[in-house]
Scaffold this motif. Structure first.
Motif, short mmCIF file in Angstrom:
data_model
loop_
_atom_site.label_atom_id
_atom_site.label_comp_id
_atom_site.label_asym_id
_atom_site.label_seq_id
_atom_site.Cartn_x
_atom_site.Cartn_y
_atom_site.Cartn_z
N SER A 126 0.83 -1.20 0.00
CA SER A 126 0.00 0.00 0.00
C SER A 126 0.86 1.26 0.00
N SER A 131 -17.89 -4.54 1.40
CA SER A 131 -17.00 -3.58 2.07
C SER A 131 -15.54 -3.94 1.85
N GLU A 137 -14.55 -3.09 -1.75
CA GLU A 137 -14.34 -1.65 -1.97
C GLU A 137 -12.95 -1.22 -1.50
N VAL A 138 -12.52 -1.75 -0.35
CA VAL A 138 -11.18 -1.43 0.15
C VAL A 138 -10.12 -1.95 -0.81
N TRP A 192 -10.45 -2.74 -3.98
CA TRP A 192 -10.57 -2.08 -5.29
C TRP A 192 -9.89 -0.70 -5.28
N GLN A 193 -10.13 0.07 -4.22
CA GLN A 193 -9.49 1.39 -4.10
C GLN A 193 -7.97 1.24 -3.99
N ARG A 194 -7.52 0.26 -3.22
CA ARG A 194 -6.08 0.04 -3.05
C ARG A 194 -5.44 -0.38 -4.37
N HIS A 197 -6.38 0.40 -7.49
CA HIS A 197 -6.25 1.52 -8.43
C HIS A 197 -5.25 2.57 -7.93
N LYS A 198 -5.13 2.71 -6.63
CA LYS A 198 -4.15 3.66 -6.09
C LYS A 198 -2.73 3.15 -6.28
N THR A 199 -2.57 1.83 -6.18
CA THR A 199 -1.24 1.23 -6.28
C THR A 199 -0.85 0.96 -7.73
N PRO A 247 -2.05 2.49 -10.94
CA PRO A 247 -2.85 3.43 -11.75
C PRO A 247 -2.83 3.12 -13.24
N GLU A 265 -9.34 2.16 -16.66
CA GLU A 265 -10.69 1.61 -16.73
C GLU A 265 -10.72 0.23 -17.39
#
Length: 497
Positions: free
Chosen positions: A312, A370, A373-374, A376-378, A380-382, A384, A388
């Motif tokens: 992360s 839940s 979602e965590v 998935w966000q991690r 795309h942040k890691t 990029p 899409e």
């Protein structure tokens, strides 16, 4: 019905043992409760995709290595395997990528760029890992058990995090808890070469199943086993099925169930000595949360590697649940609809979080959503670069693992604690009963399970049996008989919670 050997469970360990014994002329019957072979490596099929439920890192397919040796005995060819280069990439919290490759110059150059403040110590650490894996450690060093962390005292926090992340993925432990020789093997073996298997681990499972049948062995699917039955001497003589049928074994019964299920269900806790029940109660393994993804081929073509172990962003300390493994099927074996590729995203999770009380199915669905979602966000942040071009197809939780395999709390892999003491060399305290699989010893991945299976085949054929386990002040004394004669005595320290 009587067979020479009965195998319970069709994971890679059980399939390998059954295939090798059948190829050597032994009458083998393999019993599997599910409708397909493979156990927890069975493929997940959804919307035209076929997902590999593992991380997709498969070493030891080189000439003279364990898989080649096994298939040299079998009446089938090995599955199509092709090398991966790099083996995998570790993406650090600052976004720097470290490529895990065989070439020392390239590997160490990458490490020195990523960790310039301890470059010399890094080279020395990996030199020690290579020596340990090659069996070249000094007698003095072998005399005491040390952890990986004890070899990293003069390295940076970021490098220790880099090592911890890999150990969690490959051994389900950190540098503080992983014995050095086990950790050294985990860090060294992938650098020698990793491979993709056509169809993933399920491709290997299906090929082993074909070998069993071609050698005259029998596989019975949809056949749940309830318990062992014993003869008048207390030897494991047969297994009772859910249907009421009994299947006898004149030579050996081999459990490919977990240690918890082998002793807790197959043997029965009423027949299991108190000391072993205590150890079983102390053992705990990790669970995994898997997101099965579909990725556009055009997006996948831009990946730096098929396998990326990502930490992360801004992570400063080891957290086993904050990292994930992104494992994409290779272009030559996409396992997906045209223009797509199958991806398995694996992150570790505490199984107890999934087996607490839920008032309804909606509660479970909310927990799954839940977690997704965590993750998935991690992701795309890691990473990029995915943009899409990726979508969620399916998810898989420890509850799903339990439903598929009936593993205790859906736990996977080698349990932390004294598990190796319960099945030294694959034997048990019950004459005629053996154990194989990912929880049966300190094996590393599928290659380790395969090596243990080959060793067990040799043990069964030479008459190793009759294990006696007794307590002593700091662990268990293991006494083993070979062909009825006491040949070996082991002391295994065990830390019981």
């Amino acid at each position: 019905m009587v067979h020479e050997v009965v195998v319970v469970g069709s994971g890679i360990g059980g399939l390998t043992v059954a295939a090798l014994l059948a190829a050597r002329g032994v009458d083998v019957c393999l019993l599997e409760r599910a409708s397909q072979v493979g156990g927890v490596v069975a493929p997940v099929e959804s919307f035209g995709y076929s997902f590999d439920p593992g991380v997709g890192i498969y070493p030891c397919w080189e000439p003279e290595e364990i898989h080649k040796r096994v298939f040299a005995e079998l009446p089938v060819t090995q599955p199509d395997v092709r090398p991966e280069d790099p083996a995998y990439v570790v993406r650090l919290p600052n976004g720097v990528d470290v490529h895990i490759v065989a070439d020392d110059d390239q590997f160490f150059a990458g490490l020195q760029t990523a960790f310039p403040d301890c470059a010399d110590k890094i080279v020395e650490f990996y030199r020690q890992c290579t020596a340990a894996t090659s069996g070249l450690r000094s007698a003095e060093a072998k005399g005491s058990i040390q952890t990986v962390s004890q070899y990293l005292t003069d390295t940076s926090a970021s490098f220790r995090l880099f090592i911890d992340a890999q150990l969690q993925l490959l051994t389900q432990s950190s540098g503080a808890t992983c014995e050095f020789e086990r950790g050294a093997s985990a860090l060294t073996i992938p650098r020698r070469g990793t491979f993709s298997i056509q169809g993933g681990a399920a491709g290997l499972a299906n090929r082993l199943a074909d070998a069993i049948k071609q050698s005259g062995g029998r596989i019975r699917l949809n056949t749940p086993v309830l318990r062992l039955a014993y003869d008048s001497a207390g030897r494991a003589s047969s297994v009772d099925l859910l249907t009421g049928e009994s299947v006898a074994a004149s030579r050996a019964i081999i459990s490919n169930l977990t240690l918890w299920d082998t002793f807790g269900k197959l043997v029965g806790l009423n027949r299991t000595p108190l000391e072993i029940r205590k150890v079983l109660g102390s053992l705990k393994g990790w669970g995994v949360y898997l997101a099965y993804l579909g990725i556009d081929e055009s997006t996948a073509a831009n990946l730096i590697a098929n396998h990326i172990l990502a930490l992360s962003p801004d992570q400063t300390h080891f957290d086993s649940e904050s990292q994930f493994m992104f494992a994409a099927a290779p272009a030559w074996d996409s396992r997906a609809p045209i223009g797509k590729r199958a991806v398995t995203l694996l992150t570790f999770t505490d199984v107890e979080d999934w087996f607490t009380f839920h008032e309804s199915a909606e509660d479970l669905e909310e927990q799954d959503q839940s977690k997704l979602e965590v993750v998935w966000q991690r992701l795309h942040k890691t990473m990029p670069e995915l943009g899409e071009g990726i979508e969620v197809i399916e998810t898989w939780t420890p509850l799903d693992c339990y439903e598929l395999s009936r593993r205790k709390l859906g736990m996977i892999s080698w349990p932390r604690g004294g598990g190796a003491a319960l099945s030294p060399h694959g034997t048990t305290f019950i004459d005629n009963l053996f154990v194989v699989g990912d929880t049966a010893g300190s094996t590393l991945g599928i290659a380790g399970v395969t090596k243990a299976a080959l060793a067990l085949v040799r043990a069964v054929r030479r008459g190793v049996s009759d294990i006696h386990i007794e307590p002593y002040e700091s662990g268990l004394v293991v006494r083993m008989r070979v062909d009825g004669v006491l040949r070996e005595s082991l002391r295994m320290p065990v830390h019981v919670a």
